[in-house]
Motif scaffolding. Structure first.
Motif, short mmCIF file in Angstrom:
data_model
loop_
_atom_site.label_atom_id
_atom_site.label_comp_id
_atom_site.label_asym_id
_atom_site.label_seq_id
_atom_site.Cartn_x
_atom_site.Cartn_y
_atom_site.Cartn_z
N ASP A 270 0.83 -1.20 0.03
CA ASP A 270 0.03 0.10 -0.05
C ASP A 270 0.82 1.51 -0.07
N LEU A 271 1.87 1.47 0.94
CA LEU A 271 2.94 2.44 0.76
C LEU A 271 3.45 2.68 -0.35
N LYS A 274 1.21 4.19 -2.94
CA LYS A 274 1.03 5.72 -2.71
C LYS A 274 2.29 6.30 -3.34
N SER A 275 3.31 5.89 -3.27
CA SER A 275 4.59 6.62 -3.32
C SER A 275 4.94 6.82 -4.82
N HIS A 283 3.25 -0.22 -11.00
CA HIS A 283 1.83 -0.13 -10.32
C HIS A 283 0.97 -1.55 -10.52
#
Length: 494
Positions: A270-271, A274-275, A283
């Motif tokens: 998840d991190l 987001k980054s 992705h």
């Protein structure tokens, strides 16, 4: 749902009859032995009376009226006539058929049958009587000669002592045996009648007792057998529970550690998402990682269900609703070659459990049934209310059954069917956690799951969950869903 079998009491008539016959035979033998002893004693008494009469005649009448010349073959015709008068007057009766006098050497010196005078019969009775003994024998009247009709007699040889010295000769008396036999009968027949009446009365009184005793014995043997079978079943259930507990603890520990690692993977993915800037090529890779993490998480949840460590959210609901809610899902899972039938109780089957987990139980059982019917068949899902199953606490239980018409299972497969990772499918086609998950969910919900199956006869799973009352009169299943209660549904996959 297969109705419970009722253990009928054993019928003991054959055993009772055999026992009664043996008892009657034993009593009959005992009565016969008693009768034989009584008859023997009666014969001894009757014959003893004849012996006493012969000895009395020898010691009184003959001792006072005979001389030593009467025991020699020199007696003349006149003396023979005198002896005829003496014996006819003092000794002969209708039962005393013949008398004889013998010399010491065994020659007949006198007989009321004059044809026998001078003869010497064979046998040692005279010698025994001369030695001082009284000898008796049962024979026929004319077995040593004589005239007239022959009859059964009792012969008595007794010594005659004219003074205090040794016997001068021997006196023989022939007693008709008919009075002896009559005397025996008069003594023995009443005894036989008493024994017969006693035997019949005893048997009549004893037969009901034998029947009750035998019935009680059979009941006791049946109870012991059932207790032994129940004990063996309880021991087997305990061993199975301990084995499942050990496997569940192992699976739960693995699932807990594995879930922690999955949480870390999911968190870092998840991190990373987001980054990443928009349009980055990594992705999609991260999305695949999250998808695989979710699938692995589902596996850990199944392991937690096996170990009975998952968090449940119990509510009160009707098993009828759970069945009806899950059937549309099943239509897309089991295939077009299998027909789903439902038989729901019209009164409802309310339980307190996690509805989602119970639906998972139904799906796992239906999928297991599908795998057992590769060529098609019927799955029947039913609900009902029943008593506590073996090994469960007493009370009312709601029951849901899933029955198929597949190939069935043998005893060896049934004994391992709820074990984690046990499967009969080919490698790569099953994890062996479906039925283990069912066992874990049902057990954690306070219920019992059992299986009945025979090779070639299909399989039936029975899930018993503690029944509860309806939540409120307003939530009556028969009024809330009137189209469902008491009807039989057939759901065909589309």
């Amino acid at each position: 749902m297969t109705p419970p079998t009722v253990d009928q009491p054993a019928k003991p008539p054959r055993l009772v009859l055999r026992f009664a016959l043996y008892t009657a035979a034993a009593f009959a033998v005992a009565a016969g032995a008693t009768l034989w002893v009584a008859q023997r004693e009666a014969v001894k008494r009757a014959e003893g009376q004849v012996r006493f009469h012969a000895n009395f005649v020898a010691d009184t009448i003959l001792r006072d009226n005979l001389s030593s010349r009467d025991f020699t073959p020199l007696a003349g015709a006149m003396r023979i006539q005198e002896l005829d008068l003496l014996f006819g007057r003092e000794v002969r009766t209708k039962d005393v058929l013949r008398v004889k006098l013998y010399s010491p050497d065994g020659r007949v010196t006198y007989s009321d049958d004059h044809s026998l005078i001078g003869t010497r019969p064979a046998g040692g009775e005279v010698s025994e009587a001369m030695a001082g003994d009284t000898v008796q024998d049962v024979s026929s009247l004319n077995h040593e000669g004589g005239v007239g009709p022959d009859r059964k007699v009792l012969e008595v040889y007794t010594p005659v002592r004219l003074d205090s010295g040794k016997p001068a000769g021997v006196f023989e008396l022939y007693q008709d045996y008919a009075p002896v036999a009559s005397s025996v009968r008069h003594e023995v027949y009443p005894i036989a009648l008493i024994l017969l009446v006693a035997l019949v009365a005893l048997f009549a009184a004893l037969f009901p007792l034998l029947r009750r005793t035998t019935s009680a014995l059979l009941r006791s043997m049946g109870e012991q057998r059932r207790s032994r079978e129940a004990l063996e079943a309880a021991e087997e259930q305990l061993r199975q529970s301990q084995k499942m507990e050990a496997i569940g603890q192992l699976a739960g520990g693995m699932a807990h550690d594995f879930n922690n690692m999955l949480l870390a993977i999911r968190g870092y993915s998840d991190l990373a998402l987001k980054s990443l800037p928009a349009g980055n090529g990594a992705h999609d890779d991260l999305l695949h990682i999250q998808d695989a993490t979710d699938r692995a998480g589902e596996l850990t949840r199944r392991l937690l269900a096996v170990s009975r460590k998952q968090v449940l959210m119990p509510t009160v609901f009707d098993l009828n609703d759970a069945v009806l809610d899950v059937v549309p899902i099943l239509r897309g899972l089991i295939g077009e070659h299998i027909v789903i039938e439902m038989s729901l109780t019209p009164s409802g089957a309310f339980v307190r459990a996690d509805a989602t987990q119970i639906e998972q139980v139904l799906m796992n059982l239906a999928i297991n049934a599908r795998d057992a019917m590769t060529e098609g068949g019927t799955v029947t899902i039913g609900t009902g209310i029943g008593d506590a199953p073996p090994g469960a606490d007493p009370g009312r239980y709601a029951v849901v059954t899933v029955r198929d018409t597949g190939h069935g299972m043998d005893a060896e497969t049934r004994s391992h069917v709820f074990e984690p990772f046990f499967t009969t499918k080919e490698e790569g086609k099953g994890t062996g956690l479906g039925l283990a998950t069912v066992y874990g969910i049902v057990t954690q919900s306070g219920g019992v799951v059992s299986v009945e199956s025979e090779p070639g006869s299909g399989t039936e799973f029975q899930v018993h969950l503690p029944a509860v009352d309806r939540p409120s009169p307003d939530l009556d299943a028969t009024s809330a869903r009137p189209e469902r209660a008491g009807r039989r549904y057939v759901a065909r996959p589309v």
